[in-house]
Design a protein around this motif. Structure first.
Motif, short mmCIF file in Angstrom:
data_model
loop_
_atom_site.label_atom_id
_atom_site.label_comp_id
_atom_site.label_asym_id
_atom_site.label_seq_id
_atom_site.Cartn_x
_atom_site.Cartn_y
_atom_site.Cartn_z
N ILE A 63 -43.18 41.69 -40.30
CA ILE A 63 -44.53 41.33 -39.85
C ILE A 63 -44.48 40.00 -39.10
CG2 ILE A 63 -46.88 40.77 -40.59
CD1 ILE A 63 -46.05 43.81 -40.73
N LYS A 66 -43.67 40.36 -35.53
CA LYS A 66 -44.80 40.83 -34.74
C LYS A 66 -45.83 39.71 -34.52
CE LYS A 66 -45.12 44.48 -33.39
NZ LYS A 66 -44.66 45.00 -32.09
N VAL A 67 -46.02 38.85 -35.52
CA VAL A 67 -46.95 37.72 -35.39
C VAL A 67 -46.43 36.76 -34.32
CG1 VAL A 67 -47.89 35.70 -36.57
CG2 VAL A 67 -47.89 37.92 -37.72
N PHE A 70 -47.12 38.33 -31.02
CA PHE A 70 -48.54 38.22 -30.70
C PHE A 70 -48.88 36.81 -30.19
CE2 PHE A 70 -52.90 37.13 -31.74
CZ PHE A 70 -53.62 38.21 -31.25
N VAL A 92 -52.03 46.93 -32.04
CA VAL A 92 -52.61 47.40 -33.31
C VAL A 92 -52.60 48.92 -33.44
CG1 VAL A 92 -54.01 45.35 -33.76
CG2 VAL A 92 -54.98 47.24 -32.42
N ASP A 101 -51.09 44.42 -43.13
CA ASP A 101 -50.14 43.30 -43.20
C ASP A 101 -50.46 42.25 -42.12
OD1 ASP A 101 -48.74 44.27 -45.40
OD2 ASP A 101 -47.22 45.29 -44.18
N TYR A 102 -50.88 42.72 -40.94
CA TYR A 102 -51.31 41.78 -39.89
C TYR A 102 -52.49 40.95 -40.39
CZ TYR A 102 -48.78 44.50 -36.23
OH TYR A 102 -47.85 45.12 -35.45
N ALA A 106 -52.38 37.02 -40.69
CA ALA A 106 -53.31 36.25 -39.86
C ALA A 106 -54.22 35.38 -40.71
CB ALA A 106 -54.14 37.19 -38.99
N LEU A 114 -55.82 37.07 -34.01
CA LEU A 114 -55.12 38.21 -34.63
C LEU A 114 -55.94 38.79 -35.78
CD1 LEU A 114 -52.76 40.11 -34.98
CD2 LEU A 114 -51.55 38.30 -36.24
N ALA A 118 -57.16 42.68 -35.77
CA ALA A 118 -56.75 43.60 -36.82
C ALA A 118 -57.95 44.14 -37.59
CB ALA A 118 -55.76 42.92 -37.76
#
Length: 161
Positions: A63, A66-67, A70, A92, A101-102, A106, A114, A118
């Motif tokens: 995760i 991905k953050v 982003f 998304v 999880d996002y 976030a 974010l 999400a």
């Protein structure tokens, strides 16, 4: 003359990088400008706590990757709003467990863009579904007996119209 030509060929200043460490021990580098989208990381940078890897005990590596992606995308200069919206929609367009999880990441890192994205995705997932369909979709057990649920529906009729 040679001094002016040598100054014009000097390399650009290196970008300041911040190292993040996930709960499962993975490390990720992120440009400071991208990290500043997180209020949590911004506070750590302001307090000079970012010279060593920043541990993020609530965010797994998969995760966090991905953050970082982003935040990097949203920190890019010159990104037009339309292409960013399209990129966000694709970001998304994943299993709902990943979207959750996002949301957790976030929220922990205080990244409002974010978190909003999400949460909007989850809202779209449940839009138009009945409470039973939502429970089934998210694998939620009904905590009410049939009688209790009927009583709640009677007391809050407006919500079921």
């Amino acid at each position: 003359m040679s001094s002016s030509s040598s100054s014009s060929s000097s390399p650009p200043c290196p970008k300041k990088m911040i190292t993040l460490k996930s709960s499962d021990g993975e490390t990720f580098e992120i440009e400071e400008i991208a990290a500043l989208q997180s209020k949590t990381l911004e506070n750590m940078i302001d307090e000079n706590c970012a010279s060593t890897p920043i541990p993020l005990p609530n965010v797994k590596g998969k995760i966090l990757a991905k953050v970082v992606e982003f935040c990097t995308k949203h920190a890019e200069a010159g990104a037009d709003a339309e292409s960013l919206r399209a990129w966000d929609a694709e970001f998304v367009d994943v299993e709902h467990a990943i979207v959750f999880d996002y949301i957790l990441a976030a929220n922990f890192l205080e990244i409002p863009t974010l978190l909003d994205l999400a949460c909007e995705s989850v809202a779209e997932m449940i839009k138009g579904k009945t409470p039973d369909e939502i429970r089934k979709f998210f694998n939620i057990n009904n905590a009410f007996s049939q009688e209790e649920e009927e009583e709640v529906r009677r007391e809050n009729q407006w919500a079921f119209e």
